[in-house]
Design an enzyme around this catalytic site. Sequence first.
Site: not given
Ligand code: RB5
Length: 142
Positions: A8-9, A65, A67-68, A98, A109, A132-133, A136
């Site tokens: 994303d941005h 993104c 945080t991911g 696994h 970020r 085994r994985h 699961r």
């Molecule tokens: C965008 O500000 C932020 O919310 C997005 O990139 C992401 O971290 C969401 O999970």
Amino acid sequence: MRFFIATDHAGVAIKPSIIEMLVEMGHEVTDLGPKDANRVDYPDFAHKLCYEVLANDGSQGILICGTGIGMSLAANKHKGIRAALCHDAYTAIMARAHNNANVLCFGERVVGLGVVQSILEGWCKTNFEGGRHAQRVEKIEI
Ligand code: RB5
């Protein structure tokens, strides 16, 4: 390996470096956007990437993104997608070994380029251990 990548941005700035790292490691990378840092909604790009990974046997995805977290939540709505949010080489290696993860998520970020390089190396050198994985992982789908 054939990779699809989308952000994303909040993940677009790091994307060229990721593509360069993967190409240097000998992988093929298709960029699914976005092209600039204008605000977009991460689920749109997560879903676009998942459709490509599911349509192209053996391919894998990378979603970035801020945080991911959002990317991984959206990607894991797709049957057949196992998206793993990885913060370091260890989580990347274990996600492959696994969990047979096929989509790697991380946050621009959260991790710097050095950590990202080790995440990519760990991910790419590790195969699913099966055994085994496998049972699961099969139980994940409901
Ligand atoms: C965008 O500000 C932020 O919310 C997005 O990139 C992401 O971290 C969401 O999970």
